[in-house]
Design an enzyme around this catalytic site. Structure first.
Site, PDB file in Angstrom:
ATOM      1  CG  ASP A  39      -2.421  -0.805   0.995  1.00 34.92           C
ATOM      2  OD1 ASP A  39      -2.586  -1.072  -0.417  1.00 34.92           O
ATOM      3  OD2 ASP A  39      -2.736  -1.263   2.030  1.00 34.92           O
ATOM      4  CE1 TYR A  67       2.580  -6.428   4.493  1.00 36.71           C
ATOM      5  CE2 TYR A  67       1.745  -9.237   5.000  1.00 36.71           C
ATOM      6  CZ  TYR A  67       1.859  -7.869   4.277  1.00 36.71           C
ATOM      7  OH  TYR A  67       2.037  -7.847   2.777  1.00 36.71           O
ATOM      8  CG  ASP A  81      -5.385   3.249   5.527  1.00 39.84           C
ATOM      9  OD1 ASP A  81      -6.295   4.246   5.727  1.00 39.84           O
ATOM     10  OD2 ASP A  81      -4.966   3.260   4.784  1.00 39.84           O
ATOM     11  NE  ARG A 172      -5.783  -1.002   2.745  1.00 36.21           N
ATOM     12  CZ  ARG A 172      -6.066  -0.676   2.174  1.00 36.21           C
ATOM     13  NH1 ARG A 172      -7.705  -0.300   1.708  1.00 36.21           N
ATOM     14  NH2 ARG A 172      -5.892  -1.427   0.545  1.00 36.21           N
TER      15      ARG A 172
END
Length: 197
Positions: A39, A67, A81, A172
């Site tokens: 992203d 992550y 987000d 997310r």
């Protein structure tokens, strides 16, 4: 030139921006590709394949990724987000006990509905383009695999988690689903990819 280049992508750049910048540095005719989109507002590991190394794309893109993500319980945004507009919020906080109770539900193969703010295409149009027009379309759930979720830190109001998962996982969306399992809203406040393949 042939080989791999491991880039630490900063927030604010798309994965394609990184490819373009590296291609310019290498000169005319350089072949450069990346192994898995990150992203624009996320940071972290972005493996680039240069020249003949691009032939190994299928081997890299299928590999698991890890992550470090921050969950901010109590708020929901339209993009899932911190860069979206707040659409709901009651300011709730997660406890370690609540997290430990729900996290096992997300380990293994699970179904995940891709977010509207994503680059997936529906009828030739990217979902985020439709979302910006105020449209929401039905998305099919996809099968993903979450190998591990570890609680790294609880520093209220935020929680830092490490997630190891298959390709195609939207972190997310995962965080929003984890918050929902605790009976709360939740959004992702930061994301860094620490391993890819």
């Amino acid at each position: 030139m042939n080989g791999f280049l491991c880039v630490l992508k900063p927030p604010g750049m798309t994965s394609s921006d990184v490819v373009v910048r590296v291609r310019r540095k290498l000169g005319r005719g350089a072949k450069v590709g990346h192994a898995g989109t990150l992203d624009p507002e996320a940071s972290g590991v972005l493996p680039l394949m240069i020249g003949r190394a691009a032939r190994l794309f299928d081997y890299l893109v299928e590999k698991e990724k890890t992550y470090v993500a921050q969950l901010k319980p109590g708020y929901a945004t339209d993009t899932q987000d911190a860069h979206g507009a707040i659409i709901a919020g009651e300011g709730a906080h997660a406890t370690r006990a609540q997290l430990e109770a729900v996290l096992p539900r997300f380990i293994g193969e699970i179904a995940q509905i891709p977010p509207m703010y994503s680059a997936l295409k529906v009828n030739g149009k990217k979902l985020y383009e439709l979302a910006r027009e105020g449209k929401e379309v039905e998305r099919k759930a996809r099968r993903i695999t979450i190998h591990e979720i570890r609680i790294l830190e609880i520093n209220l109001p935020e929680v830092k988690l490490e997630v190891t998962c298959s390709k195609g996982t939207y972190i997310r969306t995962l965080l929003e689903d984890i918050a929902a399992a605790m009976g709360q809203k939740g959004t992702m406040s930061a994301l860094r990819r620490v391993a890819a393949g």
